[in-house]
Design a protein around this motif. Sequence first.
Motif, PDB file in Angstrom:
ATOM      1  N   GLU A   1      -0.522   1.826  -1.506  1.00  0.00           N
ATOM      2  CA  GLU A   1      -0.067   0.967  -2.599  1.00  0.00           C
ATOM      3  C   GLU A   1      -0.792   1.270  -3.898  1.00  0.00           C
ATOM      4  O   GLU A   1      -0.211   1.205  -4.979  1.00  0.00           O
ATOM      5  N   ASN A   2      -2.070   1.625  -3.797  1.00  0.00           N
ATOM      6  CA  ASN A   2      -2.879   1.902  -4.979  1.00  0.00           C
ATOM      7  C   ASN A   2      -3.381   3.338  -4.961  1.00  0.00           C
ATOM      8  O   ASN A   2      -3.468   3.980  -3.902  1.00  0.00           O
ATOM      9  N   GLU A   3      -3.719   3.830  -6.146  1.00  0.00           N
ATOM     10  CA  GLU A   3      -4.367   5.136  -6.262  1.00  0.00           C
ATOM     11  C   GLU A   3      -5.636   4.979  -7.090  1.00  0.00           C
ATOM     12  O   GLU A   3      -5.759   4.064  -7.913  1.00  0.00           O
ATOM     13  N   TYR A   4      -6.574   5.909  -6.870  1.00  0.00           N
ATOM     14  CA  TYR A   4      -7.920   5.784  -7.412  1.00  0.00           C
ATOM     15  C   TYR A   4      -8.303   7.059  -8.155  1.00  0.00           C
ATOM     16  O   TYR A   4      -7.963   8.161  -7.735  1.00  0.00           O
TER      17      TYR A   4
ATOM     18  N   LYS B   1      -8.329   2.378 -11.275  1.00  0.00           N
ATOM     19  CA  LYS B   1      -7.519   1.992 -10.119  1.00  0.00           C
ATOM     20  C   LYS B   1      -6.204   1.441 -10.650  1.00  0.00           C
ATOM     21  O   LYS B   1      -6.184   0.671 -11.607  1.00  0.00           O
ATOM     22  N   ARG B   2      -5.079   1.857 -10.026  1.00  0.00           N
ATOM     23  CA  ARG B   2      -3.771   1.423 -10.519  1.00  0.00           C
ATOM     24  C   ARG B   2      -2.765   1.512  -9.374  1.00  0.00           C
ATOM     25  O   ARG B   2      -3.016   2.191  -8.357  1.00  0.00           O
ATOM     26  N   PRO B   3      -1.625   0.861  -9.532  1.00  0.00           N
ATOM     27  CA  PRO B   3      -0.555   1.046  -8.538  1.00  0.00           C
ATOM     28  C   PRO B   3      -0.156   2.527  -8.477  1.00  0.00           C
ATOM     29  O   PRO B   3      -0.105   3.211  -9.500  1.00  0.00           O
ATOM     30  N   THR B   4       0.102   3.002  -7.286  1.00  0.00           N
ATOM     31  CA  THR B   4       0.398   4.417  -7.096  1.00  0.00           C
ATOM     32  C   THR B   4       1.636   4.830  -7.878  1.00  0.00           C
ATOM     33  O   THR B   4       2.684   4.172  -7.807  1.00  0.00           O
TER      34      THR B   4
ATOM     35  N   GLN C   1     -12.384  -1.441  -9.271  1.00  0.00           N
ATOM     36  CA  GLN C   1     -12.499  -0.535 -10.411  1.00  0.00           C
ATOM     37  C   GLN C   1     -13.840  -0.706 -11.100  1.00  0.00           C
ATOM     38  O   GLN C   1     -14.292  -1.822 -11.359  1.00  0.00           O
TER      39      GLN C   1
ATOM     40  N   SER D   1      -4.715   8.776  -3.370  1.00  0.00           N
ATOM     41  CA  SER D   1      -4.181   7.548  -2.792  1.00  0.00           C
ATOM     42  C   SER D   1      -4.157   7.675  -1.279  1.00  0.00           C
ATOM     43  O   SER D   1      -3.889   8.756  -0.736  1.00  0.00           O
TER      44      SER D   1
END
Length: 302
Positions: free
Chosen positions: A159-162, A259-262, A237, A211
């Motif tokens: 769901e998220n990517e870093y 950090k954000r939604p993928t 984050q 992600s």
Amino acid sequence: MNDRLNPSLTKVAVRANALCLALAAALMPAAHAANAPSKSEKAAAAQSASAALPANAVARVNNVTITQDELDQAVRASNAPDTPALRTALKNQLIARELFRQAAAKAHYDTRAQVVAAVEQAKTIAMTQAYLRDQVKPAPVTDADVKAKYDAIVATLGENEYKPSVIVVKDADTANKVLDQLKKGADFAQLAKQYSQGPDAAQGGALNWISFKTPIQPGNTQNWPQPLAEALVQLPQGAVSSAPVQVGDAYWILRVDQKRPTQVPQFDQAKDALRKQLEQIALEKATAQVVTDLVKNAQIQQ
């Protein structure tokens, strides 16, 4: 003028710039009383000059022709604007190279050990490259292969990517020392440049977006070690891992820069890069197979 000529010409050109200037002057008609040619030399020169150059030739050096194709190749290799001045300069360099070659051959430099070794090395490289071109046959990468690879990667995304940064050291004491400095407000990027032995240390340890589908499953970690992936997804984050993460004999300190939604790129945006990756994998696999077949039939002592 850009001197980036082809490899065989560059070494000569670098050493011969001054000589080529002298050569250009020498090619101009001039009378030198101290070195006046004999009548026979004058006759030979006149006969040579009277003979028209062959088709596709730009010069002739002692009956050796320098072709238009050779000059065109030198112009392309120079990566400089194609001008009459450039062509004149490169033609003089080709003439100088041929003069050097003829003089070296006349003095039997071709039999010198270092020359023989260099020729043999060049022959070996050319022969090996030609052999590999003929023998290494990578499996073709189809559109279906590329789409399958895209789908497989998308299936592993969470769901998220870093956007992480890392500091990697070889012992726990150094890792704890770095963590102490970070807690006191030291700059992460500077400490990475000073201490890290990990990826992109010179750039402050900053890595690309990553992600993971959570919970983390073995084999779905985008080639990250599983302990690192598990530690990363637990950080908010801007946070730094509270303790070093040991992987093998290395100790990793992680920070989540962003950090954000993928964000999943569309297939059309990713397909060219994915095709290149698959073609490289196919090439490596085909090369490994050729090596394996040769090893089977070889006697190798180490």
